[in-house]
Design a protein around this motif. Structure first.
Motif, mmCIF file in Angstrom:
data_model
loop_
_atom_site.group_PDB
_atom_site.id
_atom_site.type_symbol
_atom_site.label_atom_id
_atom_site.label_comp_id
_atom_site.label_asym_id
_atom_site.label_seq_id
_atom_site.Cartn_x
_atom_site.Cartn_y
_atom_site.Cartn_z
ATOM 1 N N SER A 261 -3.819 2.685 7.305
ATOM 2 C CA SER A 261 -4.011 1.243 7.101
ATOM 3 C C SER A 261 -2.670 0.501 7.176
ATOM 4 O O SER A 261 -1.660 0.974 6.654
ATOM 5 C CB SER A 261 -4.650 0.989 5.734
ATOM 6 N N PRO A 262 -2.657 -0.667 7.826
ATOM 7 C CA PRO A 262 -1.415 -1.456 7.852
ATOM 8 C C PRO A 262 -1.087 -2.073 6.497
ATOM 9 O O PRO A 262 0.030 -2.526 6.277
ATOM 10 C CB PRO A 262 -1.718 -2.540 8.891
ATOM 11 N N ASP A 263 -2.070 -2.082 5.586
ATOM 12 C CA ASP A 263 -1.848 -2.602 4.238
ATOM 13 C C ASP A 263 -1.494 -1.444 3.302
ATOM 14 O O ASP A 263 -2.007 -0.325 3.429
ATOM 15 C CB ASP A 263 -3.096 -3.318 3.703
ATOM 16 N N ALA A 264 -0.642 -1.729 2.347
ATOM 17 C CA ALA A 264 -0.287 -0.721 1.343
ATOM 18 C C ALA A 264 -1.432 -0.583 0.342
ATOM 19 O O ALA A 264 -2.014 -1.577 -0.095
ATOM 20 C CB ALA A 264 0.995 -1.124 0.619
ATOM 21 N N ASN A 278 0.916 5.829 3.161
ATOM 22 C CA ASN A 278 2.188 5.829 3.887
ATOM 23 C C ASN A 278 2.798 4.433 3.961
ATOM 24 O O ASN A 278 4.018 4.262 3.826
ATOM 25 C CB ASN A 278 1.978 6.382 5.301
ATOM 26 N N THR A 279 1.932 3.430 4.186
ATOM 27 C CA THR A 279 2.440 2.058 4.261
ATOM 28 C C THR A 279 3.058 1.637 2.936
ATOM 29 O O THR A 279 4.087 0.954 2.897
ATOM 30 C CB THR A 279 1.311 1.091 4.639
ATOM 31 N N LYS A 282 6.536 3.152 2.534
ATOM 32 C CA LYS A 282 7.544 2.406 3.293
ATOM 33 C C LYS A 282 7.855 1.067 2.633
ATOM 34 O O LYS A 282 9.011 0.652 2.565
ATOM 35 C CB LYS A 282 7.045 2.179 4.717
ATOM 36 N N LEU A 283 6.810 0.392 2.131
ATOM 37 C CA LEU A 283 7.014 -0.911 1.497
ATOM 38 C C LEU A 283 7.907 -0.792 0.264
ATOM 39 O O LEU A 283 8.755 -1.664 0.012
ATOM 40 C CB LEU A 283 5.663 -1.523 1.111
ATOM 41 N N ARG A 361 -0.591 -6.559 1.041
ATOM 42 C CA ARG A 361 -0.316 -6.913 2.437
ATOM 43 C C ARG A 361 1.016 -7.653 2.525
ATOM 44 O O ARG A 361 1.259 -8.605 1.776
ATOM 45 C CB ARG A 361 -1.444 -7.780 2.997
ATOM 46 N N ASP A 362 1.852 -7.209 3.440
ATOM 47 C CA ASP A 362 3.145 -7.854 3.674
ATOM 48 C C ASP A 362 2.895 -9.189 4.382
ATOM 49 O O ASP A 362 2.333 -9.240 5.472
ATOM 50 C CB ASP A 362 4.013 -6.946 4.544
#
Length: 648
Positions: A261-264, A278-279, A282-283, A361-362
């Motif tokens: 997912s692109p969201d953490a 994983n996101t 990284k965040l 979400r970034d």
């Protein structure tokens, strides 16, 4: 009835034996008599139970005691000591006791055996367990009815079958090996799950437990089989396996979705992080999920947002399985990098514990985009304002040019006429007062314009000074109004002044109040046709005083009322308008009123006139107010300046 007969049968036999011994002439040895009565006691216990045996024993002891005392028989038979006699009696009693114990144990074992058989029979009837017996050769020799009902055979049909006749061939081969191990003595019992065929050909599953029942010589008498129908359990087990496989596939799929997912995604219990994708790693600026797991969530939340995050998490723990409202948070990574994010919390029950899943979400790019949009809108607004300001400035300079050119042309024309007159030396047709009056009026007009421009500039720069002292505002307004009455009446208008108080001391600058009033009165004169009326009224409201300047003129359209106090703005912008003006008079009035701490607003309706209302704070002082100066001449001069753009 039978039990009662058996209970007294032993006692009756004992009595008959005594009667027989008493009636016969045969002489018996004492040991023989003891043996006879011992057998009778045992018989009584066997047939009638313990009580019957006790009764026979008492009767026997009494008879023997009486027999010994009576010495009816041959005395040599009774020539024994009392101790020997008592020993024989005790021996008889012991024999009776042993017989009673043996009878009791026999009855106990027998009752328990009957109970166990009954229990097994009833358990077989009400439970799913089916108990059957097969011969060592594998043939059915005893089958319960529930097994017959399950397989669809009658008992006689099963008696003619071997167990493998109803067993699936693959399972029959497996059971044959276990069966031979049991027969050979290598196993005491075995259990297995096997498939069996009903008479209809339907396949079912059975759990089978087989034990060997042997005699004292160790030979197998029969095989005891416990059977349970597990078809439904087997089907459910298969379905459960399939569902577990499906669940694992689904779990892997959703785990991949979460990980990719692109969201953490962060799951935490209390404030301790238990999972992060994983996101999220990284965040938060870590290398692996293990570096994050176990840490407090609030280690990564900016201090300004901790309270809001705790509040949102509290709501999520109350409203389980419901997504909360998204809210903005600032995340601080392990590297101390701040990131703007949007967070949504979802509370869920994980067994006995409540956990919260945070979807983060970034929104850095979105924030930048929003800031860029805001900046673009601000720039657009500034551009529009700049264009509008440029347009107003151009209009202002056009108005100023017009305002300066008109009085200059009048003055120049008048001077030319005076010059011609001087050259001709004639005074007959020249009205000197008229031309001098025109020049003076236009000089006042220029003076008014220049003064207003200078004062506006000073106000903008913050250098405009006012002399606020305690004065009677009623007297000041009345003097200003009445000083303009002659000029107003010369224009064919009527003037009315009214007040509900004779004295009201406030802090004000009389000169600036004069400019305010004369500007508003001149506007009223300018836009009111002959025959109209101008009213000035003061109203005392205690903490403030209201000054109203009302006319019956042409009025102002509603869509133009919001702009009349703006600098350089005019309702009629054309150079061919009916009335002169630069567009800075009312703006200057508003600034002067605000310097006094007051406000000014407009009430107007086209065709019915306009009313300007000034509200000034009282600010009363106990100091003696200054005397109003005898400024009649100054009022007249100021009137000439303020009314200079109104031509006859």
């Amino acid at each position: 009835m039978t039990n009662k007969i058996n209970r007294f049968m032993g006692i009756a036999a004992t009595i008959l034996a005594i009667m027989f011994l008493e009636s016969t002439e045969i002489s018996y040895r004492l040991s023989t008599i003891f043996g006879i009565f011992a057998m009778l006691i045992i018989f009584s216990i066997y047939k009638g139970g313990i009580l019957s045996g006790v009764g026979s024993t008492i009767i026997t002891i009494l008879y023997m005691y009486n027999l010994r005392r009576g010495r009816v028989q041959d005395p040599s038979l009774y020539d024994i000591s009392h101790y020997e006699f008592l020993l024989d009696i005790l021996s008889m009693i012991c024999i009776g006791v042993l017989a009673g114990i043996m009878q009791y144990r026999y009855i106990s074992y027998y009752e328990r055996f009957k109970e166990s058989c009954l229990f097994a029979s009833r358990a077989e009837e009400i439970s799913d367990i089916m108990i059957c017996n097969t011969s060592p050769e594998g043939k059915y020799i005893k089958v319960p009815q529930n097994l017959c009902s399950l397989l669809g055979y009658t008992k006689n049909e099963l008696f003619n079958k071997h167990y493998w006749d109803v067993t699936h061939p693959e399972d029959a081969a497996l059971e044959e090996e276990l069966f031979h191990s049991l027969i050979s003595g290598h196993k005491e019992t075995y259990s297995m799950e096997k498939r069996a065929y009903k008479k209809s050909g339907e396949l079912i599953w059975l759990f089978c437990n087989v034990s060997a029942v042997k005699n004292n010589d160790g030979e197998i008498i029969y095989l005891l089989r416990y059977l349970v129908d597990i078809t439904e359990q087997k089907i459910m087990r298969e379905e459960l396996k399939n569902k577990e496989k499906e669940l694992r596939r689904s779990e892997n799929k959703y785990r991949n979705l979460v990980e990719l997912s692109p969201d953490a995604v962060i799951i935490h219990e209390g404030d301790t992080i238990t999972f992060v994708n994983n996101t999220g790693v990284k965040l938060l600026g870590e290398l692996t999920a293990e570096d994050v797991t176990g840490k407090s969530l609030y280690e990564f939340i900016h201090s300004d947002y901790v309270y809001n995050v705790k509040s949102q998490i509290g709501r999520a723990c109350v409203n389980l399985n419901q997504a909360g409202m998204p809210f903005d948070v600032k995340i601080i990574s392990h590297n101390r990098i701040e990131t703007d994010v949007e967070m949504i919390n979802i509370g869920f029950n994980n067994g006995n514990d409540i956990q919260v899943m945070a979807i983060i979400r970034d929104i850095t790019e979105r924030k930048r985009s929003e800031e860029l949009k805001i900046a673009m809108k601000e720039n657009e607004r500034l551009l529009v304002e700049a264009k509008e300001y440029d347009r107003i400035k151009n209009e202002f300079f056009a108005n100023i040019s017009h305002e300066l050119r008109t009085p200059l042309n009048v003055i120049l024309g008048t001077l030319q006429l005076l010059d011609i007159h001087n050259q001709n030396g004639s005074k007959k047709d020249l009205n000197m007062d008229k031309y001098i009056g025109l020049m003076k009026q236009n000089c006042y007009r220029l003076l008014r314009l220049v003064t207003n421009i200078i004062d506006i500039t000073k106000i903008d720069a913050g250098y405009f000074d006012v002399n606020l002292e305690s004065y009677n505002i009623v007297s000041i307004i009345e003097d200003i109004t009445l000083s303009a009455s002659d000029y107003i009446e010369d224009k064919g208008l009527s003037l009315e002044f009214d007040t509900d108080t004779e004295e009201k001391i406030i802090k004000c600058d009389p000169d600036q109040m004069e400019r305010i009033m004369l500007n508003l009165i001149s506007n009223a004169v300018k836009f009111t046709k002959p025959g109209g009326k101008i009213s000035v009224k003061l109203t005392d409201k205690g903490s403030s005083i209201f000054i109203s300047i009302k006319d019956t003129g042409i009025g102002i359209p509603e869509d133009k009322q919001g702009m009349i106090f703006e600098r350089f703005r005019q309702v009629n912008k054309s150079l061919t308008r009916d009335h002169e003006g630069s567009g800075i008079g009312l703006s200057l009035v508003k600034s002067l009123v605000e310097i006094h701490g007051g406000t000014i607003y407009l009430i107007s309706e086209p065709g019915r006139g306009s009313e300007f209302i000034i509200e000034l704070p009282t600010n009363e002082s106990h100091e003696s107010h200054k005397k109003e100066r005898a400024a009649k001449v100054r009022h007249i001069e100021r009137i000439q300046v303020e009314f200079s753009d109104i031509y006859s």
